[in-house]
Design an enzyme around this catalytic site. Structure first.
Site, mmCIF file in Angstrom:
data_model
loop_
_atom_site.group_PDB
_atom_site.id
_atom_site.type_symbol
_atom_site.label_atom_id
_atom_site.label_comp_id
_atom_site.label_asym_id
_atom_site.label_seq_id
_atom_site.Cartn_x
_atom_site.Cartn_y
_atom_site.Cartn_z
ATOM 1 C CB ALA A 193 -0.544 0.000 1.150
ATOM 2 C CG ASP B 108 10.376 3.992 3.616
ATOM 3 O OD1 ASP B 108 9.973 4.916 3.502
ATOM 4 O OD2 ASP B 108 10.308 3.060 2.779
#
Length: 359
Positions: A104, A153
């Site tokens: 996603a 991230d």
């Protein structure tokens, strides 16, 4: 077995600049990847996932570039990187019991890596600082999995705190917590998952990174961090738009941070819009579904919207007044239905805490 978890992340702004020594502004999500882990005494690594199905069982000595393949490489790669750095890491049994939504654009891979990293740090008594754990996670993704991602991230998953976004300077690794609590301003961040799945190891991400490195080399600079728009004028036509995105996006991060520091969260919308335009046109990492989600959200009352994550699918974000949440959500779902697309999943994102032990 004990349990650890790490969050997914949304990057508020600063996309595709973490490998150009740029500035990023992610925040951690409430959605988390949860692992149960225990030490083994035989030097083997086993892993299974309730979401992915299947599993692996191999000797730690057999973990390395390309091995194991698939999702388990992200987990085993962390142990490989820690061992390669000289830390006393042994075998492990690992079960992934919950995951950040896969594909996603919310960095499910880094969430898995970072959950494994904090588990290993505690199980093997390493006592490593979070930035060192983040470097091990990046090596796992770059060298074992073969995805040429930067470090944003992993830093977000390990370092974010609730009610803040994390300003990450990827040139020197420094970080700062920036106030970001949309609910306090009567706002919400909507995450619109287009359900278009992507694979960052498929070459597209690597091609963008290679173009940025080629542009900086052509300019005789170590990176594009300090390049100005004027510096880019001599670049070849294939490199110019890629470099232009990097330079303009780094500048936009600085503008957003200044607004947040001044308590002007409502004013960042146009900068989110400009980021999406740059990613779609200059960097060419958007797709029809992301563009549709962004445009419809704006038309329905969002203050600003943009794709987030690596692109080629995944999610968009929209900054929305709380009274417009239902209207924006309904408009996006209706637009996808009219276009014959899979229904998107829309959720609110609350800036949350980083990785840690759950029990």
């Amino acid at each position: 077995m004990s349990r650890w978890s790490a969050p997914g992340r949304v990057n508020l702004i600063g996309e595709h600049v973490d490998y150009a020594q740029g500035l990023c502004l992610p925040f951690a999500l409430a959605e988390r990847t949860v692992v149960e882990a225990a030490v083994r005494s035989d030097g083997r690594f086993t892993a299974r996932s309730d979401a992915e199905g299947g599993g692996v069982d191999l000797a730690l000595d057999d973990v390395g570039p390309g091995s194991p393949a698939g999702w388990a490489g992200y987990a085993a790669g962390v142990l490989w990187a820690l061992r390669d750095a000289g830390h006393p890491v042994g075998g492990m049994d690992l079960t992934v019991t919950a995951t950040v939504p896969l594909g996603a654009g919310l960095s499910s891979s880094a969430a898995l890596e970072c959950a494994v990293a904090v588990a290993a740090d505690e199980l093997f008594g390493l006592g490593l600082p979070r930035d060192e754990l983040a470097r091990a996670c990046v090596r796992a993704e770059n060298e074992v999995v073969g995805a040429a991602t930067g470090g944003m991230d992993q830093a977000a998953a390990l370092l974010c705190t609730a009610g803040h976004a994390l300003l990450l300077d990827t040139r020197d690794g420094s970080t700062r917590q920036v106030p970001f609590a949309p609910a306090d301003d009567g706002l919400a961040v909507l995450v619109i998952d287009t359900r278009v799945r992507h694979d960052l190891a498929d070459g597209q991400y690597g091609a963008r990174r290679a173009a940025v490195e080629k542009a900086s080399a052509a300019l005789g600079m170590p990176s594009l961090r300090d390049a100005t728009p004027a510096d880019l004028e001599g670049l070849d036509a294939d490199l110019l738009p890629r470099a232009r995105h990097i330079v303009s996006e780094i500048a936009r991060v600085g503008e957003v941070v200044a607004l947040l520091d001044a308590g002007r969260l409502r004013d960042i919308g146009p900068l989110l819009d400009a980021s999406h335009a740059s990613l779609a046109r200059d960097y060419a990492v958007s797709c029809a579904e992301l563009d549709l989600a962004v445009q419809v959200a704006r038309d329905a009352g969002a203050l600003g919207a943009r794709m987030t994550g690596g692109g080629f699918g995944g999610s968009a974000i929209a900054l929305v007044p709380v009274e417009r949440i239902d209207a924006v959500t309904d408009a996006v779902r209706a637009a996808f239905a009219r276009a014959g697309l899979t229904a998107p999943e829309v959720r609110t994102a609350e800036p949350s805490a980083g990785a840690g032990r759950d029990d």
